[in-house]
Design a protein around this motif. Structure first.
Motif: not given
Length: 355
Positions: A189-203
């Motif tokens: 679950d945490a890595v899914r959250g990390a994936n979303d956070a990285v997508r937002d940071a790299a937008a």
């Protein structure tokens, strides 16, 4: 010397014609003659010994690239190489055996009196990240806490925010005790959250993202989550084991036997990743559980260390007995001494008996 058709040679060597064609393509077992008109392959009886050795080594599970190296050695050196390979297989099998025993223990309906969680263990840890000698900025993030150890290696125009976002998304795991029976699901679950956070940071930043390699401490086990080419190592009883698997183009070629480890170090595509964050909505990260023992030493590092400092030297620095803080600085200094072509980040953690 008597010539055999590929079918007859396959039967005599216990290798399939399909395997023989692959080994010809890889230069592992060339036919003695190829008919210029039909392309049909012919072998000599003198090639049977090498073919049977290849067949035996494949039954051991040895990768084709390593088999090619063994076949090029004299018998004594080949025996030593096979012995070293099997020692590593046994060590990796022991890790999986520990996981199986843990799962059996957790899923058994009644508590077992033989559970080993009688000795209280804890981590001693340190993290250090450095820009290196060449790169204009540091896009790595390294973190070490009582329950979370992590290294992320960002890339692209927003690499630094991406790596920071990935590690920050896991920071909640450092704040409370995580039961061993739930840790892999929690990490997923945490890595899914990390994936979303990285997508937002790299937008909007084009081709930007990060690797992520982390360990979560449960008090008796360390759970690994890994995606990309940052690495996790275990130093146990003086031997160094790579416990992560690079998600790179060259590693896939090594796995397929199309490239040797030595050739991979100079391959022009050695930095090309097959997996990274952000990925799909369900990032395909590796998840594993490791049984901890007093005296174990773990290393997480970005490829700024692993691509310039040979594993024997890494093992020597880890085995010197210095504190985690001194060791991470020594590892970073070693990478910079080798030219420091990339950012370099290291986390070192020792498993010790609680005071």
């Amino acid at each position: 010397m008597r010539m055999l058709t590929i079918g007859a040679f396959a039967k005599a060597s216990r290798l399939s014609p399909k395997a023989l064609r692959l080994y010809d393509e890889l230069g592992l077992l060339r036919p003695a003659r190829v008919d210029p008109d039909t392309g049909y392959r012919y072998y000599t009886t003198g090639q049977l010994e090498r073919a049977r050795l290849v067949a035996w080594l494949r039954r051991l599970g040895m990768p084709l690239a390593r088999i090619r190296g063994v076949c090029a050695l004299d018998p004594a050196a080949a025996a030593a190489e096979i012995r070293a390979y099997w020692a590593r297989v046994e060590a990796e099998t022991a890790v999986r055996r520990d996981l199986a025993a843990f799962l059996v223990d957790q899923l058994s309906p009644a508590p077992q009196a033989s559970r080993k969680d009688t000795t209280m263990l804890e981590l001693r840890y340190s993290a250090h990240s450095d820009r290196g000698r060449v790169r204009p900025e540091n896009q790595d993030t390294a973190y070490a806490g009582a329950r979370l150890l992590a290294v992320a290696d960002g890339f692209g125009p927003s690499g630094a925010p991406a790596s920071g976002a990935a590690v920050e998304a896991l920071r909640f795991l450092d704040t409370e005790e995580v039961p061993a029976g739930d840790v892999l699901n929690l990490l997923d679950d945490a890595v899914r959250g990390a994936n979303d956070a990285v997508r937002d940071a790299a937008a909007g930043a084009g081709d930007a993202g990060t690797t992520l390699t982390a360990l979560v401490w449960t008090g008796s086990h360390l759970a690994l989550v890994h995606i990309g080419d940052s690495r996790a190592y275990l130093l146990r009883d003086g031997a160094l084991f790579l416990i992560s698997h690079d998600h790179t183009v060259v590693q896939s070629m090594i796995d397929e036997g199309r490239l040797t480890a030595e050739e991979a170090t100079v391959h022009p595509g050695r930095a090309l990743l097959l997996k990274a964050l952000p990925g799909t909505t369900s990032p395909d990260a590796d998840l594993r559980l490791h049984d901890a023992r007093p005296g174990d030493r773990y290393l997480l590092c970005s490829d700024g260390l692993s691509t310039v400092v040979p594993e024997p030297r890494v093992r020597a620095l880890l085995a010197q007995g210095r504190s985690p803080a001194d060791t991470v600085h020594a590892l970073v200094a070693e990478a910079n001494g080798a030219g420091g072509p990339d950012n370099v980040s290291c986390v070192v953690a020792d498993v010790v008996e609680a005071a």
